[in-house]
Design an enzyme around this catalytic site. Sequence first.
Site, PDB file in Angstrom:
ATOM      1  N   GLY A 118      -0.678  13.592 -18.948  1.00  0.00           N
ATOM      2  CA  GLY A 118       0.267  12.811 -19.739  1.00  0.00           C
ATOM      3  C   GLY A 118       0.165  13.013 -21.245  1.00  0.00           C
ATOM      4  N   ALA A 122       1.500  10.386 -24.367  1.00  0.00           N
ATOM      5  CA  ALA A 122       0.539   9.814 -25.317  1.00  0.00           C
ATOM      6  C   ALA A 122       0.946  10.136 -26.752  1.00  0.00           C
ATOM      7  CB  ALA A 122      -0.869  10.347 -25.015  1.00  0.00           C
ATOM      8  N   ASP A 164       4.578   7.562 -17.029  1.00  0.00           N
ATOM      9  CA  ASP A 164       3.601   8.075 -17.999  1.00  0.00           C
ATOM     10  C   ASP A 164       3.612   7.261 -19.285  1.00  0.00           C
ATOM     11  OD1 ASP A 164       3.568  10.073 -16.051  1.00  0.00           O
ATOM     12  OD2 ASP A 164       3.453  11.707 -17.501  1.00  0.00           O
TER      13      ASP A 164
HETATM   14  N1  LIG Z   1      -1.334  17.571 -29.366  1.00  0.00           N
HETATM   15  C1  LIG Z   1      -0.015  17.821 -29.266  1.00  0.00           C
HETATM   16  N2  LIG Z   1       0.700  18.168 -30.358  1.00  0.00           N
HETATM   17  C2  LIG Z   1       2.021  18.407 -30.254  1.00  0.00           C
HETATM   18  N3  LIG Z   1       2.722  18.365 -29.097  1.00  0.00           N
HETATM   19  C3  LIG Z   1       2.062  18.030 -27.988  1.00  0.00           C
HETATM   20  C4  LIG Z   1       0.670  17.732 -28.009  1.00  0.00           C
HETATM   21  N4  LIG Z   1       0.286  17.438 -26.745  1.00  0.00           N
HETATM   22  C5  LIG Z   1       1.406  17.566 -25.974  1.00  0.00           C
HETATM   23  N5  LIG Z   1       2.459  17.908 -26.709  1.00  0.00           N
HETATM   24  C6  LIG Z   1       3.811  18.196 -26.201  1.00  0.00           C
HETATM   25  O1  LIG Z   1       3.863  17.784 -24.841  1.00  0.00           O
HETATM   26  C7  LIG Z   1       4.168  18.916 -23.985  1.00  0.00           C
HETATM   27  C8  LIG Z   1       3.504  18.767 -22.630  1.00  0.00           C
HETATM   28  O2  LIG Z   1       4.179  17.731 -21.952  1.00  0.00           O
HETATM   29  P1  LIG Z   1       4.429  17.741 -20.377  1.00  0.00           P
HETATM   30  O3  LIG Z   1       5.182  16.501 -20.053  1.00  0.00           O
HETATM   31  O4  LIG Z   1       4.975  19.074 -19.989  1.00  0.00           O
HETATM   32  O5  LIG Z   1       2.965  17.690 -19.796  1.00  0.00           O
HETATM   33  P2  LIG Z   1       1.892  16.551 -19.751  1.00  0.00           P
HETATM   34  O6  LIG Z   1       2.511  15.286 -20.243  1.00  0.00           O
HETATM   35  O7  LIG Z   1       0.651  16.976 -20.437  1.00  0.00           O
HETATM   36  O8  LIG Z   1       1.559  16.554 -18.203  1.00  0.00           O
HETATM   37  P3  LIG Z   1       2.189  15.699 -17.004  1.00  0.00           P
HETATM   38  O9  LIG Z   1       3.603  15.325 -17.404  1.00  0.00           O
HETATM   39  O10 LIG Z   1       2.107  16.593 -15.830  1.00  0.00           O
HETATM   40  O11 LIG Z   1       1.284  14.523 -16.921  1.00  0.00           O
HETATM   41  C9  LIG Z   1       3.660  20.102 -24.790  1.00  0.00           C
HETATM   42  O12 LIG Z   1       4.294  21.303 -24.397  1.00  0.00           O
HETATM   43  C10 LIG Z   1       4.037  19.693 -26.190  1.00  0.00           C
HETATM   44  O13 LIG Z   1       5.433  19.938 -26.384  1.00  0.00           O
HETATM   45  C1  LIG Z   2       6.129  14.638 -12.091  1.00  0.00           C
HETATM   46  C2  LIG Z   2       6.207  13.284 -12.775  1.00  0.00           C
HETATM   47  O1  LIG Z   2       6.349  12.286 -11.750  1.00  0.00           O
HETATM   48  C3  LIG Z   2       4.902  12.932 -13.508  1.00  0.00           C
HETATM   49  C4  LIG Z   2       4.510  13.850 -14.620  1.00  0.00           C
HETATM   50  O2  LIG Z   2       3.327  13.347 -15.252  1.00  0.00           O
HETATM   51  C5  LIG Z   2       7.416  13.247 -13.679  1.00  0.00           C
HETATM   52  C6  LIG Z   2       7.755  11.854 -14.199  1.00  0.00           C
HETATM   53  O3  LIG Z   2       7.400  10.851 -13.565  1.00  0.00           O
HETATM   54  O4  LIG Z   2       8.435  11.789 -15.237  1.00  0.00           O
END
Ligand SMILES: Nc1ncnc2c1ncn2[C@@H]1O[C@H](COP(=O)(O)OP(=O)(O)OP(=O)(O)O)[C@@H](O)[C@H]1O
Ligand SMILES: C[C@@](O)(CCO)CC(=O)[O-]
Length: 358
Positions: A118, A122, A164
């Site tokens: 996430g 965050a 999230d």
């Molecule tokens: N430290 C950071 N600085 C700037 N942008 C960030 C940072 N951390 C995350 N991001 C942004 O968030 C994107 C990742 O978000 P994404 O929703 O794809 O994955 P996640 O939230 O880490 O994982 P998931 O949704 O599976 O829990 C990165 O590609 C970037 O655009």
């Molecule tokens: C895959 C998913 O369920 C979780 C991503 O962290 C997408 C979402 O809920 O937005």
Amino acid sequence: MTVSSAPGKVYLFGEHAVVYGEPAVPCAVERRATVSVSARDDDHVRVRAEDLSLNGFTVEYSGSTGNHPDVDVPTPLVEAAMGYIDAAVAQARDAADAPDAGFDITVKSDIPLGAGLGSSAAVVVAGIDAATRELGVELSPREIADRAYRAEHEVQDGQASRADTFCSAMGGAVRVEGDDCRTIDAPPLPFVIGFDGGAGDTGALVSGVRALREEYDFAADTVSTIGDIVRRGEDLLADADPEEPSEALLSELGRFMNFNHGLLEALGVSSRSLDSMVWAAREAGAYGAKLTGAGGGGCIVALDPTPETQTALRFTPGCEDAFRAELATEGVRVEEPPASAASAESNVGDDQSPEGSA
Ligand SMILES: Nc1ncnc2c1ncn2[C@@H]1O[C@H](COP(=O)(O)OP(=O)(O)OP(=O)(O)O)[C@@H](O)[C@H]1O
Ligand SMILES: C[C@@](O)(CCO)CC(=O)[O-]
């Protein structure tokens, strides 16, 4: 300068299915994104993402979407990162009724990107909190969650649930079903996280599940079966001692996690390295293990109060890092500006790279 931080999360149960209105139970963990915001005299936005690690290298950029980063990184990746910051800025301007507010923003995060913990939620939650406070407006964590959801929804082309962002804003364990978001009691669960060093493409993975679900009844049934697991899982949590997880609770939660992982695998969102880590955890004696978040690569979460799973993961091919993660009881919060804040701020101002107005 205002500094806010917000935690990442693991899914105990329910990722992907939550996008289609099934319930999910994410739990905030003590890995945080920290966003520092200083209001400017003009309407420009300058961003420094000091540790934005994309595919294993680090990029530092300034300016808004469309400007060039300081190092050679594919433009779509930078635009993706800027999309979240721009959306957070738009929400803060709207909340404070200050459409021309400008900011210097610094993002630091110890949450791996796109790895199921996430990171984007965050960053958006902490960013909206810091920017609104900087403009003299204090939103409740629920209001931050709502605005962060709208920001994610916009950046992810409507393919985001509230899970999230609500979890990151509120902290602790939460339960999300459509627009119904609640905090729930959960004992301190012994989470162990395995990280394969990679990332998944959340948008593509969500689209893949959507397509399967539309094409095959049994895929749609798989999604609703995940919802059934979540409902049974939350019943277990509701009956549990919130101070201390019993052996019986861990054992049954773990069994449900294993079931949930199998169904996510069937929906095509696991990967060889995620499966290897899940199996390594199970063989090391974890109560259960599953991928967390969008999948495709990134992290697994296991339940194990002993050091065995962490040790086994460290020796598992494909696993790059293994660590224990405490439940983060606090969601978004204000942090003391670091002692170096003044010099960091002036560095941002001194930067010669292009500056954009968002
Ligand atoms: N430290 C950071 N600085 C700037 N942008 C960030 C940072 N951390 C995350 N991001 C942004 O968030 C994107 C990742 O978000 P994404 O929703 O794809 O994955 P996640 O939230 O880490 O994982 P998931 O949704 O599976 O829990 C990165 O590609 C970037 O655009
Ligand atoms: C895959 C998913 O369920 C979780 C991503 O962290 C997408 C979402 O809920 O937005």
